[in-house]
Write a protein that holds these residues in place. Structure first.
Motif, mmCIF file in Angstrom:
data_model
loop_
_atom_site.group_PDB
_atom_site.id
_atom_site.type_symbol
_atom_site.label_atom_id
_atom_site.label_comp_id
_atom_site.label_asym_id
_atom_site.label_seq_id
_atom_site.Cartn_x
_atom_site.Cartn_y
_atom_site.Cartn_z
ATOM 1 N N LEU A 85 -20.626 -17.431 25.182
ATOM 2 C CA LEU A 85 -20.327 -18.823 25.501
ATOM 3 C C LEU A 85 -18.966 -18.939 26.174
ATOM 4 N N TYR A 86 -18.003 -18.189 25.664
ATOM 5 C CA TYR A 86 -16.669 -18.224 26.265
ATOM 6 C C TYR A 86 -16.665 -17.571 27.644
ATOM 7 N N LYS A 87 -17.439 -16.490 27.802
ATOM 8 C CA LYS A 87 -17.508 -15.840 29.110
ATOM 9 C C LYS A 87 -18.103 -16.775 30.157
ATOM 10 N N LYS A 88 -19.089 -17.549 29.753
ATOM 11 C CA LYS A 88 -19.719 -18.490 30.675
ATOM 12 C C LYS A 88 -18.945 -19.806 30.777
ATOM 13 N N GLN A 89 -17.830 -19.893 30.079
ATOM 14 C CA GLN A 89 -16.963 -21.071 30.061
ATOM 15 C C GLN A 89 -17.692 -22.313 29.564
ATOM 16 N N LEU A 90 -18.604 -22.115 28.632
ATOM 17 C CA LEU A 90 -19.235 -23.231 27.935
ATOM 18 C C LEU A 90 -18.394 -23.497 26.691
ATOM 19 N N LEU A 91 -17.430 -24.353 26.811
ATOM 20 C CA LEU A 91 -16.466 -24.557 25.740
ATOM 21 C C LEU A 91 -17.039 -25.506 24.697
ATOM 22 N N LEU A 92 -17.830 -24.945 23.816
ATOM 23 C CA LEU A 92 -18.399 -25.701 22.704
ATOM 24 C C LEU A 92 -17.688 -25.273 21.433
ATOM 25 N N ASN A 93 -17.248 -26.247 20.650
ATOM 26 C CA ASN A 93 -16.723 -25.862 19.345
ATOM 27 C C ASN A 93 -17.886 -25.538 18.420
ATOM 28 N N ARG A 94 -17.599 -25.026 17.246
ATOM 29 C CA ARG A 94 -18.671 -24.542 16.374
ATOM 30 C C ARG A 94 -19.490 -25.670 15.756
ATOM 31 N N LYS A 95 -18.954 -26.865 15.745
ATOM 32 C CA LYS A 95 -19.661 -27.990 15.147
ATOM 33 C C LYS A 95 -20.907 -28.353 15.950
ATOM 34 N N ILE A 96 -20.808 -28.361 17.262
ATOM 35 C CA ILE A 96 -21.914 -28.802 18.122
ATOM 36 C C ILE A 96 -23.107 -27.854 18.024
ATOM 37 N N PRO A 97 -22.935 -26.532 18.202
ATOM 38 C CA PRO A 97 -24.106 -25.649 18.029
ATOM 39 C C PRO A 97 -24.687 -25.676 16.619
ATOM 40 N N ALA A 98 -23.835 -25.921 15.615
ATOM 41 C CA ALA A 98 -24.358 -26.021 14.248
ATOM 42 C C ALA A 98 -25.245 -27.249 14.103
ATOM 43 N N GLN A 99 -24.835 -28.368 14.692
ATOM 44 C CA GLN A 99 -25.664 -29.570 14.652
ATOM 45 C C GLN A 99 -26.959 -29.366 15.436
ATOM 46 N N ILE A 100 -26.856 -28.682 16.575
ATOM 47 C CA ILE A 100 -28.057 -28.380 17.366
ATOM 48 C C ILE A 100 -28.987 -27.477 16.569
ATOM 49 N N ALA A 101 -28.407 -26.508 15.852
ATOM 50 C CA ALA A 101 -29.224 -25.585 15.062
ATOM 51 C C ALA A 101 -29.989 -26.302 13.971
ATOM 52 N N ILE A 102 -29.388 -27.326 13.387
ATOM 53 C CA ILE A 102 -30.077 -28.080 12.336
ATOM 54 C C ILE A 102 -31.146 -28.987 12.935
ATOM 55 N N SER A 103 -30.768 -29.750 13.956
ATOM 56 C CA SER A 103 -31.679 -30.772 14.458
ATOM 57 C C SER A 103 -32.780 -30.208 15.349
ATOM 58 N N ASN A 104 -32.420 -29.277 16.243
ATOM 59 C CA ASN A 104 -33.399 -28.783 17.211
ATOM 60 C C ASN A 104 -33.129 -27.309 17.504
ATOM 61 N N LYS A 105 -33.839 -26.441 16.801
ATOM 62 C CA LYS A 105 -33.631 -25.001 16.986
ATOM 63 C C LYS A 105 -33.983 -24.559 18.405
ATOM 64 N N ASN A 106 -35.014 -25.150 18.961
ATOM 65 C CA ASN A 106 -35.454 -24.739 20.297
ATOM 66 C C ASN A 106 -34.351 -24.920 21.337
ATOM 67 N N CYS A 107 -33.557 -25.952 21.178
ATOM 68 C CA CYS A 107 -32.477 -26.201 22.127
ATOM 69 C C CYS A 107 -31.440 -25.079 22.060
ATOM 70 N N LEU A 108 -31.108 -24.642 20.847
ATOM 71 C CA LEU A 108 -30.160 -23.528 20.704
ATOM 72 C C LEU A 108 -30.764 -22.249 21.266
ATOM 73 N N TYR A 109 -32.061 -22.039 21.056
ATOM 74 C CA TYR A 109 -32.724 -20.872 21.629
ATOM 75 C C TYR A 109 -32.671 -20.907 23.157
ATOM 76 N N MET A 110 -32.878 -22.096 23.731
ATOM 77 C CA MET A 110 -32.828 -22.224 25.189
ATOM 78 C C MET A 110 -31.430 -21.917 25.722
ATOM 79 N N ILE A 111 -30.413 -22.394 25.023
ATOM 80 C CA ILE A 111 -29.030 -22.109 25.447
ATOM 81 C C ILE A 111 -28.758 -20.615 25.411
#
Length: 121
Positions: A85-111
């Motif tokens: 994520l850092y190499k691709k300069q997708l500056l997401l803090n850990r809270k956002i992917p954790a929320q995505i992981a809970i609500s919609n796993k497929n979205c995290l898989y797509m990322i």
């Protein structure tokens, strides 16, 4: 020398302290000396635990992301995901992917799959 009657100032201070300690149990909510000690202790604990709460939430988010990334659809671990994520300069803090992981796993898989495909190219 004449006797000085203490006015309302000390009483007002004590009632203010009592109002702070109204939810404490036993002597901690009724005796002024113990109330002041418990007030100092409570404020110190709340100051300390604000920092601890931040640490605990970060640990929780990391655990959630790691649990999702180790499932069968994502091919690598939490540390590689964050690194990519850092190499691709997708500056997401850990809270956002954790929320995505809970609500919609497929979205995290797509990322993560986008990151894998773009790394292989």
């Amino acid at each position: 020398m004449t006797r000085v009657r203490r006015g309302y100032i000390a009483r007002r201070r004590r009632t203010k302290i009592r109002f702070f300690a109204s939810t404490f149990r036993g002597a901690h909510s009724s005796l002024i000396r113990t109330i002041t000690q418990q007030k100092i202790r409570a404020l110190a604990s709340s100051h300390r635990d604000r920092g601890r709460q931040k640490r605990d939430f970060r640990r929780l988010w990391i655990t959630r992301i790691n649990a999702i990334t180790r499932e069968k659809w994502v091919l690598y671990s939490y540390s590689r995901l964050i690194h990519n994520l850092y190499k691709k300069q997708l500056l997401l803090n850990r809270k956002i992917p954790a929320q995505i992981a809970i609500s919609n796993k497929n979205c995290l898989y797509m990322i993560s799959n986008k990151i894998i495909k773009s790394n292989s190219n």
